[in-house]
Design a protein around this motif. Structure first.
Motif, PDB file in Angstrom:
ATOM      1  N   ILE A  85       0.874  -1.181   0.000  1.00 35.71           N
ATOM      2  CA  ILE A  85       0.000   0.000   0.000  1.00 35.71           C
ATOM      3  C   ILE A  85       0.909   1.228   0.000  1.00 35.71           C
ATOM      4  O   ILE A  85       1.851   1.312   0.786  1.00 35.71           O
ATOM      5  N   CYS A  86       0.631   2.148  -0.904  1.00 39.99           N
ATOM      6  CA  CYS A  86       1.411   3.389  -0.985  1.00 39.99           C
ATOM      7  C   CYS A  86       0.582   4.518  -0.376  1.00 39.99           C
ATOM      8  O   CYS A  86      -0.523   4.807  -0.845  1.00 39.99           O
ATOM      9  N   VAL A  87       1.118   5.160   0.674  1.00 37.97           N
ATOM     10  CA  VAL A  87       0.396   6.233   1.359  1.00 37.97           C
ATOM     11  C   VAL A  87       0.791   7.575   0.751  1.00 37.97           C
ATOM     12  O   VAL A  87       1.981   7.903   0.675  1.00 37.97           O
ATOM     13  N   VAL A  88      -0.211   8.326   0.274  1.00 41.43           N
ATOM     14  CA  VAL A  88       0.030   9.641  -0.328  1.00 41.43           C
ATOM     15  C   VAL A  88      -0.835  10.685   0.373  1.00 41.43           C
ATOM     16  O   VAL A  88      -1.658  10.338   1.219  1.00 41.43           O
ATOM     17  N   GLU A  89      -0.635  11.954   0.010  1.00 36.58           N
ATOM     18  CA  GLU A  89      -1.424  13.010   0.651  1.00 36.58           C
ATOM     19  C   GLU A  89      -2.811  13.131   0.014  1.00 36.58           C
ATOM     20  O   GLU A  89      -3.818  13.161   0.705  1.00 36.58           O
ATOM     21  N   THR A  90      -2.858  13.253  -1.312  1.00 39.20           N
ATOM     22  CA  THR A  90      -4.146  13.497  -1.970  1.00 39.20           C
ATOM     23  C   THR A  90      -4.325  12.615  -3.218  1.00 39.20           C
ATOM     24  O   THR A  90      -3.378  11.971  -3.678  1.00 39.20           O
ATOM     25  N   ALA A  91      -5.536  12.651  -3.759  1.00 45.04           N
ATOM     26  CA  ALA A  91      -5.840  11.887  -4.976  1.00 45.04           C
ATOM     27  C   ALA A  91      -4.974  12.337  -6.152  1.00 45.04           C
ATOM     28  O   ALA A  91      -4.660  11.545  -7.046  1.00 45.04           O
ATOM     29  N   ILE A  92      -4.564  13.593  -6.155  1.00 43.18           N
ATOM     30  CA  ILE A  92      -3.711  14.104  -7.241  1.00 43.18           C
ATOM     31  C   ILE A  92      -2.377  13.356  -7.255  1.00 43.18           C
ATOM     32  O   ILE A  92      -1.797  13.088  -8.309  1.00 43.18           O
ATOM     33  N   ARG A  99       0.522   7.860 -13.555  1.00 40.45           N
ATOM     34  CA  ARG A  99       0.999   8.363 -14.846  1.00 40.45           C
ATOM     35  C   ARG A  99       2.367   7.768 -15.173  1.00 40.45           C
ATOM     36  O   ARG A  99       2.695   7.497 -16.323  1.00 40.45           O
ATOM     37  N   ALA A 100       3.170   7.540 -14.134  1.00 41.52           N
ATOM     38  CA  ALA A 100       4.512   7.010 -14.342  1.00 41.52           C
ATOM     39  C   ALA A 100       4.504   5.495 -14.555  1.00 41.52           C
ATOM     40  O   ALA A 100       5.511   4.932 -14.987  1.00 41.52           O
ATOM     41  N   SER A 101       3.382   4.828 -14.255  1.00 40.96           N
ATOM     42  CA  SER A 101       3.262   3.361 -14.411  1.00 40.96           C
ATOM     43  C   SER A 101       4.397   2.605 -13.738  1.00 40.96           C
ATOM     44  O   SER A 101       4.958   1.668 -14.309  1.00 40.96           O
ATOM     45  N   VAL A 102       4.754   3.017 -12.532  1.00 39.44           N
ATOM     46  CA  VAL A 102       5.891   2.372 -11.858  1.00 39.44           C
ATOM     47  C   VAL A 102       5.483   1.655 -10.578  1.00 39.44           C
ATOM     48  O   VAL A 102       6.305   1.033  -9.928  1.00 39.44           O
ATOM     49  N   PHE A 103       4.201   1.743 -10.214  1.00 40.39           N
ATOM     50  CA  PHE A 103       3.751   1.127  -8.964  1.00 40.39           C
ATOM     51  C   PHE A 103       2.540   0.252  -9.255  1.00 40.39           C
ATOM     52  O   PHE A 103       1.594   0.698  -9.906  1.00 40.39           O
ATOM     53  N   LEU A 104       2.563  -0.987  -8.775  1.00 39.44           N
ATOM     54  CA  LEU A 104       1.507  -1.942  -9.117  1.00 39.44           C
ATOM     55  C   LEU A 104       0.578  -2.246  -7.950  1.00 39.44           C
ATOM     56  O   LEU A 104      -0.306  -3.089  -8.057  1.00 39.44           O
ATOM     57  N   GLY A 105       0.791  -1.557  -6.813  1.00 38.87           N
ATOM     58  CA  GLY A 105      -0.034  -1.830  -5.637  1.00 38.87           C
ATOM     59  C   GLY A 105      -1.235  -0.917  -5.537  1.00 38.87           C
ATOM     60  O   GLY A 105      -1.694  -0.348  -6.524  1.00 38.87           O
ATOM     61  N   ARG A 106      -1.735  -0.798  -4.307  1.00 35.19           N
ATOM     62  CA  ARG A 106      -2.877   0.077  -4.069  1.00 35.19           C
ATOM     63  C   ARG A 106      -2.433   1.286  -3.239  1.00 35.19           C
ATOM     64  O   ARG A 106      -1.333   1.338  -2.718  1.00 35.19           O
ATOM     65  N   TYR A 107      -3.327   2.257  -3.146  1.00 37.19           N
ATOM     66  CA  TYR A 107      -2.974   3.527  -2.501  1.00 37.19           C
ATOM     67  C   TYR A 107      -3.836   3.784  -1.275  1.00 37.19           C
ATOM     68  O   TYR A 107      -4.877   3.152  -1.072  1.00 37.19           O
ATOM     69  N   HIS A 108      -3.401   4.779  -0.506  1.00 37.00           N
ATOM     70  CA  HIS A 108      -4.252   5.319   0.558  1.00 37.00           C
ATOM     71  C   HIS A 108      -3.965   6.818   0.648  1.00 37.00           C
ATOM     72  O   HIS A 108      -2.852   7.215   1.032  1.00 37.00           O
ATOM     73  N   ALA A 109      -4.935   7.629   0.249  1.00 36.60           N
ATOM     74  CA  ALA A 109      -4.764   9.086   0.321  1.00 36.60           C
ATOM     75  C   ALA A 109      -5.213   9.568   1.699  1.00 36.60           C
ATOM     76  O   ALA A 109      -6.352   9.344   2.105  1.00 36.60           O
ATOM     77  N   LEU A 110      -4.303  10.229   2.408  1.00 42.70           N
ATOM     78  CA  LEU A 110      -4.608  10.680   3.779  1.00 42.70           C
ATOM     79  C   LEU A 110      -5.542  11.892   3.799  1.00 42.70           C
ATOM     80  O   LEU A 110      -6.191  12.169   4.796  1.00 42.70           O
ATOM     81  N   GLY A 111      -5.560  12.637   2.699  1.00 37.49           N
ATOM     82  CA  GLY A 111      -6.348  13.874   2.674  1.00 37.49           C
ATOM     83  C   GLY A 111      -5.546  15.068   3.154  1.00 37.49           C
ATOM     84  O   GLY A 111      -6.103  16.128   3.430  1.00 37.49           O
ATOM     85  N   GLY A 112      -4.230  14.917   3.235  1.00 34.12           N
ATOM     86  CA  GLY A 112      -3.350  16.017   3.646  1.00 34.12           C
ATOM     87  C   GLY A 112      -2.204  15.490   4.477  1.00 34.12           C
ATOM     88  O   GLY A 112      -1.838  14.320   4.370  1.00 34.12           O
ATOM     89  N   LYS A 113      -1.636  16.357   5.283  1.00 34.86           N
ATOM     90  CA  LYS A 113      -0.522  15.968   6.165  1.00 34.86           C
ATOM     91  C   LYS A 113      -0.678  16.732   7.472  1.00 34.86           C
ATOM     92  O   LYS A 113      -1.451  17.696   7.549  1.00 34.86           O
ATOM     93  N   PHE A 114       0.060  16.311   8.491  1.00 32.55           N
ATOM     94  CA  PHE A 114      -0.048  16.977   9.789  1.00 32.55           C
ATOM     95  C   PHE A 114       0.311  18.454   9.646  1.00 32.55           C
ATOM     96  O   PHE A 114       1.264  18.806   8.954  1.00 32.55           O
ATOM     97  N   SER A 115      -0.456  19.293  10.303  1.00 32.56           N
ATOM     98  CA  SER A 115      -0.161  20.725  10.318  1.00 32.56           C
ATOM     99  C   SER A 115      -0.688  21.288  11.632  1.00 32.56           C
ATOM    100  O   SER A 115      -1.819  21.771  11.703  1.00 32.56           O
TER     101      SER A 115
END
Ligand SMILES: [Zn+2]
Length: 204
Positions: A85-92, A99-115
């Motif tokens: 699972i690849c954890v990212v900040e947003t859907a973007i 777009r890079a076609s380099v990851f074959l797993g699934r994602y989890h968008a956190l909706g941002g980062k700690f602030s």
């Protein structure tokens, strides 16, 4: 000439265009004129596409990516379930990696980062749902792909410790020089990341 002489629909259009990211008053006027006067432009089709996207698209219950169903196409694909699972900040960010076609797993968008200054901590982000996913999906690895700034680092370290304690292998994407970029153009922060994140040269 004062804008008081402009037709109201034109002003409405340029006002709305100016709300878009990276579009200033001049660009808004250029786009409006192109939409209204160019032979290739189809303002009705564009308006329909925007309306349909805003009405039909929602966020995937699992990962936070765009979807028209409960689950997005990535989460629904069985072949992607066996990978990390690849954890990212947003859907973007998901779009960027796809777009890079380099990851074959699934994602989890956190909706941002700690602030902390803006009152954003684990409770304001999709951390509870990530915990639930890890419990049910039992991924072998979680890859963190968050920003390389102070907030992104703090988020990565907090979550990495959390999941490491649960026995999951945690990793992060490398930060450093862009591919094809020379050292002379890199700033000090990028060079520091590149040196501290160095990897052993495989000679096999
Ligand atoms: Zn999904």
């Amino acid at each position: 000439m004062s804008k008081v002489y402009y037709p109201a629909p034109y002003l409405l259009l340029t006002d709305e265009l100016q709300r878009l990211p990276g579009i200033g008053p001049r660009s808004a006027e250029r786009i409006a004129l192109w939409l209204l006067q160019s032979r290739g432009a189809n303002p009705t089709r564009l308006a329909n596409a925007i309306q349909e996207a805003s009405q039909c698209l929602r966020t995937c219950k699992l990962c936070g990516f765009f979807t028209t169903e409960d689950l997005c196409r990535i989460c629904s694909a069985p072949e992607r379930r066996v990978h990390p699972i690849c954890v990212v900040e947003t859907a973007i960010d998901i779009i960027a990696i796809e777009r890079a076609s380099v990851f074959l797993g699934r994602y989890h968008a956190l909706g941002g980062k700690f602030s902390p200054l803006n009152g954003i901590g684990p409770e304001q982000l999709r951390v509870t749902s990530l915990l639930a996913r890890v419990k049910s999906e039992r991924p072998q690895e979680i890859i963190f792909a968050l920003s390389a700034d102070v907030e992104g680092e703090a988020t990565t370290h907090y979550l990495a410790r959390l999941f490491s304690e649960q026995g999951v292998l945690v990793s992060r994407i490398a930060h450093g020089l862009p591919v094809g970029g020379g050292l002379e153009y890199a700033d000090a922060g990028t060079l520091s990341c590149a040196i501290s994140g160095r990897s052993r040269i495989s000679l096999e």
